[in-house]
Design a protein around this motif. Structure first.
Motif, PDB file in Angstrom:
ATOM      1  N   ASP A  90       0.302 -15.263   0.670  1.00  0.00           N
ATOM      2  CA  ASP A  90       0.001 -16.135  -0.473  1.00  0.00           C
ATOM      3  C   ASP A  90       0.257 -17.621  -0.179  1.00  0.00           C
ATOM      4  O   ASP A  90       0.999 -18.291  -0.897  1.00  0.00           O
ATOM      5  N   PRO A  91      -0.367 -18.168   0.870  1.00  0.00           N
ATOM      6  CA  PRO A  91      -0.114 -19.558   1.249  1.00  0.00           C
ATOM      7  C   PRO A  91      -0.565 -20.583   0.208  1.00  0.00           C
ATOM      8  O   PRO A  91      -0.049 -21.699   0.183  1.00  0.00           O
ATOM      9  N   TYR A  92      -1.506 -20.223  -0.644  1.00  0.00           N
ATOM     10  CA  TYR A  92      -2.021 -21.146  -1.656  1.00  0.00           C
ATOM     11  C   TYR A  92      -1.369 -20.921  -3.019  1.00  0.00           C
ATOM     12  O   TYR A  92      -1.832 -21.465  -4.016  1.00  0.00           O
ATOM     13  N   GLU A  93      -0.326 -20.102  -3.043  1.00  0.00           N
ATOM     14  CA  GLU A  93       0.406 -19.803  -4.282  1.00  0.00           C
ATOM     15  C   GLU A  93      -0.555 -19.375  -5.388  1.00  0.00           C
ATOM     16  O   GLU A  93      -0.597 -19.944  -6.463  1.00  0.00           O
ATOM     17  N   LEU A  94      -1.306 -18.333  -5.085  1.00  0.00           N
ATOM     18  CA  LEU A  94      -2.302 -17.819  -6.014  1.00  0.00           C
ATOM     19  C   LEU A  94      -1.674 -16.925  -7.079  1.00  0.00           C
ATOM     20  O   LEU A  94      -2.223 -16.756  -8.154  1.00  0.00           O
ATOM     21  N   GLY A  95      -0.536 -16.333  -6.762  1.00  0.00           N
ATOM     22  CA  GLY A  95       0.237 -15.607  -7.750  1.00  0.00           C
ATOM     23  C   GLY A  95      -0.370 -14.330  -8.287  1.00  0.00           C
ATOM     24  O   GLY A  95      -0.055 -13.921  -9.395  1.00  0.00           O
ATOM     25  N   VAL A  96      -1.213 -13.670  -7.527  1.00  0.00           N
ATOM     26  CA  VAL A  96      -1.803 -12.424  -7.992  1.00  0.00           C
ATOM     27  C   VAL A  96      -1.012 -11.256  -7.405  1.00  0.00           C
ATOM     28  O   VAL A  96      -0.527 -11.323  -6.273  1.00  0.00           O
ATOM     29  N   GLU A  97      -0.839 -10.202  -8.199  1.00  0.00           N
ATOM     30  CA  GLU A  97      -0.140  -9.021  -7.696  1.00  0.00           C
ATOM     31  C   GLU A  97      -1.065  -8.248  -6.767  1.00  0.00           C
ATOM     32  O   GLU A  97      -2.232  -8.016  -7.087  1.00  0.00           O
ATOM     33  N   VAL A  98      -0.531  -7.862  -5.607  1.00  0.00           N
ATOM     34  CA  VAL A  98      -1.327  -7.186  -4.587  1.00  0.00           C
ATOM     35  C   VAL A  98      -0.682  -5.851  -4.227  1.00  0.00           C
ATOM     36  O   VAL A  98       0.531  -5.781  -4.019  1.00  0.00           O
ATOM     37  N   LEU A  99      -1.506  -4.829  -4.151  1.00  0.00           N
ATOM     38  CA  LEU A  99      -1.091  -3.525  -3.647  1.00  0.00           C
ATOM     39  C   LEU A  99      -1.916  -3.254  -2.402  1.00  0.00           C
ATOM     40  O   LEU A  99      -3.147  -3.194  -2.474  1.00  0.00           O
ATOM     41  N   SER A 100      -1.254  -3.118  -1.265  1.00  0.00           N
ATOM     42  CA  SER A 100      -1.939  -2.785  -0.023  1.00  0.00           C
ATOM     43  C   SER A 100      -1.924  -1.272   0.124  1.00  0.00           C
ATOM     44  O   SER A 100      -0.864  -0.649   0.021  1.00  0.00           O
ATOM     45  N   VAL A 101      -3.104  -0.666   0.324  1.00  0.00           N
ATOM     46  CA  VAL A 101      -3.199   0.788   0.426  1.00  0.00           C
ATOM     47  C   VAL A 101      -3.567   1.192   1.847  1.00  0.00           C
ATOM     48  O   VAL A 101      -4.213   0.443   2.574  1.00  0.00           O
ATOM     49  N   HIS A 102      -3.138   2.378   2.225  1.00  0.00           N
ATOM     50  CA  HIS A 102      -3.387   2.906   3.571  1.00  0.00           C
ATOM     51  C   HIS A 102      -3.605   4.409   3.469  1.00  0.00           C
ATOM     52  O   HIS A 102      -3.194   5.036   2.512  1.00  0.00           O
ATOM     53  N   GLY A 103      -4.236   4.968   4.487  1.00  0.00           N
ATOM     54  CA  GLY A 103      -4.377   6.415   4.560  1.00  0.00           C
ATOM     55  C   GLY A 103      -5.756   6.881   4.144  1.00  0.00           C
ATOM     56  O   GLY A 103      -6.684   6.097   3.965  1.00  0.00           O
ATOM     57  N   SER A 104      -5.858   8.180   3.964  1.00  0.00           N
ATOM     58  CA  SER A 104      -7.130   8.791   3.572  1.00  0.00           C
ATOM     59  C   SER A 104      -7.515   8.342   2.169  1.00  0.00           C
ATOM     60  O   SER A 104      -6.698   7.774   1.434  1.00  0.00           O
ATOM     61  N   GLY A 105      -8.753   8.645   1.795  1.00  0.00           N
ATOM     62  CA  GLY A 105      -9.225   8.275   0.466  1.00  0.00           C
ATOM     63  C   GLY A 105      -8.343   8.798  -0.644  1.00  0.00           C
ATOM     64  O   GLY A 105      -7.996   8.069  -1.573  1.00  0.00           O
ATOM     65  N   GLY A 106      -7.962  10.080  -0.533  1.00  0.00           N
ATOM     66  CA  GLY A 106      -7.109  10.672  -1.559  1.00  0.00           C
ATOM     67  C   GLY A 106      -5.744  10.022  -1.630  1.00  0.00           C
ATOM     68  O   GLY A 106      -5.188   9.826  -2.714  1.00  0.00           O
ATOM     69  N   VAL A 107      -5.196   9.659  -0.482  1.00  0.00           N
ATOM     70  CA  VAL A 107      -3.890   8.999  -0.438  1.00  0.00           C
ATOM     71  C   VAL A 107      -3.992   7.606  -1.062  1.00  0.00           C
ATOM     72  O   VAL A 107      -3.107   7.178  -1.811  1.00  0.00           O
ATOM     73  N   ARG A 108      -5.069   6.905  -0.777  1.00  0.00           N
ATOM     74  CA  ARG A 108      -5.272   5.567  -1.348  1.00  0.00           C
ATOM     75  C   ARG A 108      -5.364   5.643  -2.870  1.00  0.00           C
ATOM     76  O   ARG A 108      -4.756   4.841  -3.585  1.00  0.00           O
ATOM     77  N   VAL A 109      -6.138   6.591  -3.366  1.00  0.00           N
ATOM     78  CA  VAL A 109      -6.261   6.766  -4.815  1.00  0.00           C
ATOM     79  C   VAL A 109      -4.889   7.043  -5.423  1.00  0.00           C
ATOM     80  O   VAL A 109      -4.513   6.453  -6.438  1.00  0.00           O
ATOM     81  N   ALA A 110      -4.133   7.942  -4.795  1.00  0.00           N
ATOM     82  CA  ALA A 110      -2.793   8.276  -5.297  1.00  0.00           C
ATOM     83  C   ALA A 110      -1.894   7.049  -5.326  1.00  0.00           C
ATOM     84  O   ALA A 110      -1.098   6.876  -6.271  1.00  0.00           O
ATOM     85  N   GLN A 111      -2.000   6.189  -4.328  1.00  0.00           N
ATOM     86  CA  GLN A 111      -1.170   4.976  -4.298  1.00  0.00           C
ATOM     87  C   GLN A 111      -1.500   4.052  -5.476  1.00  0.00           C
ATOM     88  O   GLN A 111      -0.603   3.501  -6.110  1.00  0.00           O
ATOM     89  N   VAL A 112      -2.787   3.912  -5.770  1.00  0.00           N
ATOM     90  CA  VAL A 112      -3.176   3.056  -6.886  1.00  0.00           C
ATOM     91  C   VAL A 112      -2.740   3.690  -8.205  1.00  0.00           C
ATOM     92  O   VAL A 112      -2.183   3.011  -9.078  1.00  0.00           O
ATOM     93  N   LEU A 113      -2.984   4.981  -8.366  1.00  0.00           N
ATOM     94  CA  LEU A 113      -2.598   5.657  -9.604  1.00  0.00           C
ATOM     95  C   LEU A 113      -1.096   5.590  -9.820  1.00  0.00           C
ATOM     96  O   LEU A 113      -0.631   5.407 -10.948  1.00  0.00           O
ATOM     97  N   GLU A 114      -0.328   5.722  -8.747  1.00  0.00           N
ATOM     98  CA  GLU A 114       1.119   5.612  -8.873  1.00  0.00           C
ATOM     99  C   GLU A 114       1.506   4.219  -9.333  1.00  0.00           C
ATOM    100  O   GLU A 114       2.354   4.060 -10.219  1.00  0.00           O
ATOM    101  N   ARG A 115       0.878   3.182  -8.803  1.00  0.00           N
ATOM    102  CA  ARG A 115       1.165   1.812  -9.219  1.00  0.00           C
ATOM    103  C   ARG A 115       0.827   1.606 -10.691  1.00  0.00           C
ATOM    104  O   ARG A 115       1.483   0.874 -11.430  1.00  0.00           O
ATOM    105  N   LEU A 116      -0.225   2.304 -11.169  1.00  0.00           N
ATOM    106  CA  LEU A 116      -0.638   2.190 -12.563  1.00  0.00           C
ATOM    107  C   LEU A 116       0.186   3.072 -13.486  1.00  0.00           C
ATOM    108  O   LEU A 116      -0.040   3.101 -14.697  1.00  0.00           O
ATOM    109  N   GLY A 117       1.136   3.819 -12.904  1.00  0.00           N
ATOM    110  CA  GLY A 117       1.964   4.716 -13.713  1.00  0.00           C
ATOM    111  C   GLY A 117       1.253   5.985 -14.118  1.00  0.00           C
ATOM    112  O   GLY A 117       1.628   6.650 -15.070  1.00  0.00           O
ATOM    113  N   ARG A 118       0.224   6.365 -13.351  1.00  0.00           N
ATOM    114  CA  ARG A 118      -0.552   7.560 -13.664  1.00  0.00           C
ATOM    115  C   ARG A 118      -0.444   8.604 -12.570  1.00  0.00           C
ATOM    116  O   ARG A 118      -1.172   9.581 -12.583  1.00  0.00           O
ATOM    117  N   GLY A 119       0.424   8.357 -11.596  1.00  0.00           N
ATOM    118  CA  GLY A 119       0.518   9.259 -10.456  1.00  0.00           C
ATOM    119  C   GLY A 119       1.520  10.361 -10.607  1.00  0.00           C
ATOM    120  O   GLY A 119       2.236  10.545 -11.522  1.00  0.00           O
TER     121      GLY A 119
END
Length: 178
Positions: free
Chosen positions: A149-178
């Motif tokens: 964040d060198p420009y101090e954009l201030g947006v929340e970022v979630l970096s995901v990794h792994g298979s498609g299903g793992v990526r979906v699970a990571q996002v759902l967990e962040r949203l409190g739905r996992g």
């Protein structure tokens, strides 16, 4: 929530967004600016020139400003195009400072940016005609923009990794739905 997928080309952003759309009923999917501009008659050069990326940046910000509803998944964010612009061979002709105020303003409309980086073992095969070095440069620039964040954009970022299903699970967990 308002969520944007971010990453260089051919990392699985659109697939992740479609999979999330199935898991998040009631969310609307907004296609990436490239496709929207193409549908509107914009003629891109091949390979894309600096002006093509500026136009996609502008369209991406317009989408975030126009779309005031909740529960939206955006395919790409303004930061994607900033990454492409900063790594373009003509990047000296692009004045980042001129765009930062509006970029910051539009990013504030997002609740989350999901960053899909290149993984050591690519999940999507890159066609022989595509520039793998350029793809890696954009990926590195996006990681710098989103995670450092060198420009101090201030947006929340979630970096995901792994298979498609793992990526979906990571996002759902962040949203409190996992």
């Amino acid at each position: 929530m308002r969520i944007a997928m971010s990453g260089t080309h051919r990392v699985g952003k659109s697939t992740l967004m479609e999979d999330l759309g199935e898991e998040l009923p009631g969310y609307r999917i907004v296609d990436e600016p490239y496709h929207l501009l193409e549908e509107e008659g914009y003629a891109f050069t091949s390979p894309p020139c600096l002006e093509d990326f500026v136009e996609q940046l502008r369209r991406s910000m317009d989408l975030l400003e126009e779309e005031d509803t909740r529960n939206v998944l955006f395919d790409r964010s303004p930061l994607d195009f900033l990454g492409y612009l900063l790594t373009h061979e003509d990047s000296d002709a692009f004045d980042v400072e001129e765009w930062l105020t509006r970029i910051r303003s539009t990013l504030k409309t997002l609740d989350l940016v999901v960053f899909v980086p290149i993984e050591e073992r690519d999940r999507i095969r890159l066609p022989a005609h595509e520039d793998s070095q350029r793809r890696r440069e954009v990926d590195e620039k996006l990681a710098w923009l989103l995670l450092d964040d060198p420009y101090e954009l201030g947006v929340e970022v979630l970096s995901v990794h792994g298979s498609g299903g793992v990526r979906v699970a990571q996002v759902l967990e962040r949203l409190g739905r996992g």
